[in-house]
Motif scaffolding. Structure first.
Motif, PDB file in Angstrom:
ATOM      1  N   ARG A  76       7.479 -14.159   0.752  1.00 32.18           N
ATOM      2  CA  ARG A  76       7.732 -12.849   1.548  1.00 32.18           C
ATOM      3  C   ARG A  76       6.734 -12.813   2.656  1.00 32.18           C
ATOM      4  O   ARG A  76       5.851 -13.370   2.767  1.00 32.18           O
ATOM      5  CB  ARG A  76       7.307 -11.675   0.410  1.00 32.18           C
ATOM      6  N   THR A  77       7.224 -11.541   3.596  1.00 34.90           N
ATOM      7  CA  THR A  77       6.366 -11.308   4.597  1.00 34.90           C
ATOM      8  C   THR A  77       5.836 -10.093   4.496  1.00 34.90           C
ATOM      9  O   THR A  77       6.456  -8.926   4.168  1.00 34.90           O
ATOM     10  CB  THR A  77       7.435 -11.277   6.055  1.00 34.90           C
ATOM     11  N   SER A  79       4.278  -6.714   5.247  1.00 35.34           N
ATOM     12  CA  SER A  79       4.889  -5.313   6.252  1.00 35.34           C
ATOM     13  C   SER A  79       3.795  -5.053   6.986  1.00 35.34           C
ATOM     14  O   SER A  79       2.409  -5.143   6.740  1.00 35.34           O
ATOM     15  CB  SER A  79       5.544  -4.201   5.278  1.00 35.34           C
ATOM     16  N   PRO A  80       3.868  -3.996   8.102  1.00 36.72           N
ATOM     17  CA  PRO A  80       2.813  -3.541   8.798  1.00 36.72           C
ATOM     18  C   PRO A  80       2.022  -2.444   8.143  1.00 36.72           C
ATOM     19  O   PRO A  80       0.729  -2.113   8.316  1.00 36.72           O
ATOM     20  CB  PRO A  80       3.219  -2.468  10.103  1.00 36.72           C
ATOM     21  N   GLN A  81       2.609  -1.975   6.887  1.00 37.23           N
ATOM     22  CA  GLN A  81       1.808  -1.238   5.776  1.00 37.23           C
ATOM     23  C   GLN A  81       1.129  -1.749   4.707  1.00 37.23           C
ATOM     24  O   GLN A  81       0.440  -1.486   3.852  1.00 37.23           O
ATOM     25  CB  GLN A  81       2.758  -0.098   5.043  1.00 37.23           C
ATOM     26  N   GLN A  85       7.489  -6.808  -0.446  1.00 37.15           N
ATOM     27  CA  GLN A  85       8.470  -6.447  -1.625  1.00 37.15           C
ATOM     28  C   GLN A  85       9.006  -7.474  -2.441  1.00 37.15           C
ATOM     29  O   GLN A  85       9.048  -8.976  -2.124  1.00 37.15           O
ATOM     30  CB  GLN A  85       9.689  -6.184  -0.240  1.00 37.15           C
ATOM     31  N   PHE A  90       7.348  -2.505  -4.199  1.00 35.37           N
ATOM     32  CA  PHE A  90       6.450  -2.705  -2.920  1.00 35.37           C
ATOM     33  C   PHE A  90       5.006  -2.987  -3.568  1.00 35.37           C
ATOM     34  O   PHE A  90       4.500  -2.140  -4.509  1.00 35.37           O
ATOM     35  CB  PHE A  90       6.467  -1.783  -1.786  1.00 35.37           C
ATOM     36  N   PRO A  98      -0.479  -8.063   8.541  1.00 34.53           N
ATOM     37  CA  PRO A  98       0.910  -7.873   8.755  1.00 34.53           C
ATOM     38  C   PRO A  98       1.728  -9.076   9.472  1.00 34.53           C
ATOM     39  O   PRO A  98       1.003  -9.741  10.396  1.00 34.53           O
ATOM     40  CB  PRO A  98       0.862  -6.696  10.031  1.00 34.53           C
TER      41      PRO A  98
END
Length: 219
Positions: A76-77, A79-81, A85, A90, A98
């Motif tokens: 998975r990558t 996220s900016p937050q 996922q 999440f 990020p």
């Protein structure tokens, strides 16, 4: 021993099965072969016994309480937050990652999942939420670290100056004049000219002329 028994069954029965044998007849032949093979005599520590008796005396292991410890691993990558996922939910990771590729690890039968780097260094562990629940599971330590990172990004420097509106340059004015002179042929703006002064004159005349009387109206 099991491998040898299977080999003997293949040699003594499978190779002798005729082509026209039905399924019921084939099953009956296998059962008769199994009985004959179970009745074979064996001598174990000076005691004569049969293969069937040896098999019945062999202890079996209890059924495992937990499933086979297979592990699911997906990439998975972040996220900016600082969220990852997985299965419709999440999960948080420490700030500062990020766009980084991480691995989500979940072992069958366990309630927790782990998030690790490409080198399999575990950076987060969460209790798994129900699949497809759309929950955001955050660790308290991750929340505090994220708040500190956001506050640290603020600065006490003077705000940026307002945007200065500069007049168009000479080259821009020349280009604007060139564009104004290239009106497309057949443009409605070339054929229709609207002069509001005519409307104003007509309105003035209508305001100054008195309305016709009844005597002036023709019968």
């Amino acid at each position: 021993m099991v491998e040898k028994v299977n080999h003997s069954a293949a040699q003594r029965w499978w190779r002798t099965v005729p082509d026209g044998l039905t399924v019921v007849q084939a099953q009956s032949g296998v059962d008769k072969l199994a009985v004959r093979m179970d009745e074979r005599r064996r001598r174990i520590d000076g005691v004569v016994t049969t293969v069937g008796e040896l098999g019945a005396a062999e202890p079996l292991l209890d059924m495992p309480v937990r499933p086979f410890p297979a592990e699911l691993e997906v990439e998975r990558t972040v996220s900016p937050q600082s969220l990852v996922q997985f299965d419709g939910n999440f999960y948080s990771v420490p700030p500062g990652l990020p766009g980084v590729q991480v691995k989500v690890l979940h072992r069958l039968g366990e309630d927790d999942l782990r998030i690790a780097t490409a080198g399999r260094a575990v950076i987060a562990q969460h209790r798994r939420a129900p699949r497809g629940a759309g929950q955001i599971v955050r660790d308290d330590g991750h929340v505090i670290a994220l708040e500190r990172a956001v506050l640290a990004s603020f600065s006490d420097r003077a705000p940026c100056k307002n945007k200065v509106r500069k007049p168009p340059s000479a080259a821009a004015l020349v280009e604007a004049e060139r564009l104004r002179g290239q009106t497309a042929a057949g443009d409605p703006a070339e054929r229709v000219v609207i002069d509001l002064s005519h409307y104003a004159a007509v309105a003035d005349r209508l305001r100054s002329v008195p309305p016709p009387t009844k005597e002036e109206n023709p019968e």
